[in-house]
Scaffold this active site. Structure first.
Site, mmCIF file in Angstrom:
data_model
loop_
_atom_site.group_PDB
_atom_site.id
_atom_site.type_symbol
_atom_site.label_atom_id
_atom_site.label_comp_id
_atom_site.label_asym_id
_atom_site.label_seq_id
_atom_site.Cartn_x
_atom_site.Cartn_y
_atom_site.Cartn_z
ATOM 1 C CE1 TYR A 108 -3.807 2.419 0.845
ATOM 2 C CE2 TYR A 108 -2.034 3.569 1.982
ATOM 3 C CZ TYR A 108 -3.308 3.564 1.442
ATOM 4 O OH TYR A 108 -4.071 4.697 1.488
ATOM 5 C CD GLU A 196 -5.857 4.329 -1.570
ATOM 6 O OE1 GLU A 196 -6.049 4.476 -0.354
ATOM 7 O OE2 GLU A 196 -6.744 3.908 -2.334
#
Ligand code: GDP
Ligand code: MN
Length: 390
Positions: A108, A196
């Site tokens: 992530y 993101e």
């Protein structure tokens, strides 16, 4: 403003961040042709302004061009309901058809504007993928954070720290640091509020690959990014929010209750929504009319309440500072004269030119429920929405 995954990925690629090969398709036929070009397993991904698609059936792994066409025809034209959409979901009018990537790990990586430090904050974790929210809740020690001082820029030591946090070793650390630097450059160049990559895949060959991308942009900076503005897909937005913008009400957010709110100032508007909840009701919207010098925006706010079938009562809560109470009062009277208002309207006014505002309202002969203070207003609005007239 948000954009679709395929558009966010194009921006990543422009900044040198590796993405899987693929293209967006608007028809099953087009999806089949893209899959045939890729020649191998492909993923067909519903393009909506919401995450959580994997768990909701919006991401399909297919083995052949014919299967990709079938998956595309299932998805295109449907509405996808994910934990991040409302209960009626978001419309799918495009899919992204991409080579299926062989990844051994899902990491992530994101950058957002941190409201506590007022700085860009880079977040990384070795536990990326569809469970990242749960990981953040249950094992926060697996999430690594680094604030970036814009005057100094992103530093290589920060990249190394985050890369080790993601469990990377050897040459991957340098690769990850370079990728983070590029993501930060993109974040700055395009005035993002969020960039993101989840998951950031580690391929079987050990390289990094952006499997999914999400990007939000600061609306106040959009005027200097025509290229981003053009990407806007109004179909993905709440129709009432699109309408509000067209009527010059920039801070309108649709919510799930039945009390229409018209407030000046974002802080007061938040407090109104809280107090309504506290009094046992629920707001139908957040609406900050801002500081205005003509009554039109008040009239337009009432048009918004009429356009929203869930509104059963309205609460007007104005604390006149820069905004003048008499101007707001005139707007309310204008709204009643121009439209048939079918729901009870509770009005609480305070501040600049209050006396004149009250005179305008009482002399107009319109029917409204007067509130003496903020709390009284919230209580009366909740009662009114429940059909109890006081
Ligand atoms: P989201 O659920 O909306 O965040 O959609 P994602 O694009 O992140 O996809 C969800 C999950 O599907 C990912 O975490 C991966 O596990 C899987 N996935 C998506 N695309 C691929 C791919 O190309 N290869 C592999 N192996 N998995 C994929
Ligand atoms: Mn994702």
């Amino acid at each position: 403003m948000k954009v679709h995954e395929y558009q966010a990925k194009a921006l990543l690629a422009e900044h040198g961040i590796p993405i899987p090969q693929g293209r967006a398709a608007s028809t099953p036929d087009e999806a089949r042709r893209i899959a045939a070009d890729i020649d191998g397993p492909v993923v067909v991904k519903a393009q909506v302004y919401a995450g959580g698609r994997g768990k909701a059936g919006g991401i399909r792994l297919t083995e052949s061009a014919a299967d990709a066409e079938k998956a595309a025809s299932d998805l295109i034209g449907s509405r996808l309901v994910t934990p991040q959409t409302g209960s009626d979901g978001a419309p799918v009018s495009k899919v992204l058809v991409e080579e299926a990537s062989d990844v051994t790990r899902e990491l992530y990586l994101s950058i957002l504007v941190d409201s506590a430090s007022h700085l860009p904050l880079m977040i990384a974790s070795e536990a990326g993928g569809v469970e990242i929210e749960e990981v953040a809740q249950s094992s926060p020690e697996r999430i690594f954070r680094c604030t970036i001082d814009p005057a100094i820029g992103f530093q290589p030591f920060q990249g190394r720290r985050l890369a080790y946090g993601m469990g990377l070793t050897g040459g991957q650390v340098r690769e990850a640091t370079q990728l983070m630097k590029s993501l930060y450059r993109l974040f700055l160049d395009k005035d993002c509020s969020l960039a993101e990559i989840n998951p950031l895949g580690v391929t079987t060959g050990g390289d990094l690959l952006a499997i999914d991308a999400k990007m939000n942009f600061d609306d106040s900076a959009l005027y200097r990014h025509k290229d981003i503005q053009e990407l806007q897909d109004k179909e993905q937005e709440d129709p009432l929010e699109v309408q509000a913008r067209d009527w010059g009400i920039s801070s309108y957010v649709k919510m799930e209750g039945d009390i229409g709110c018209m407030v000046n100032g974002a802080g007061l508007a938040m407090a109104v929504n809280d107090l309504i909840q506290y009094c046992g009701g629920r707001a139908a919207n957040f609406l900050d009319i801002g500081t205005l010098n003509n009554p039109d925006r008040v009239v337009n706010s009432f048009k918004m309440f009429l356009a929203d079938p869930s509104v059963r009562a309205v609460l007007v809560n104005i604390f006149g500072g820069m905004a003048r109470v008499d101007v707001i009062a005139q707007g309310i009277v204008d709204a009643f004269r121009q439209m048939d208002i079918p729901f009870p309207v509770v009005v609480r006014l305070a501040g600049t030119n209050l006396d004149e505002g009250q005179r305008i309202l009482t002399h107009s002969g319109i029917r409204f429920i007067e509130a003496t203070d903020f709390y009284d207003g919230a209580q009366k609005a909740v009662q009114a929405a429940k059909g109890v007239t006081g």
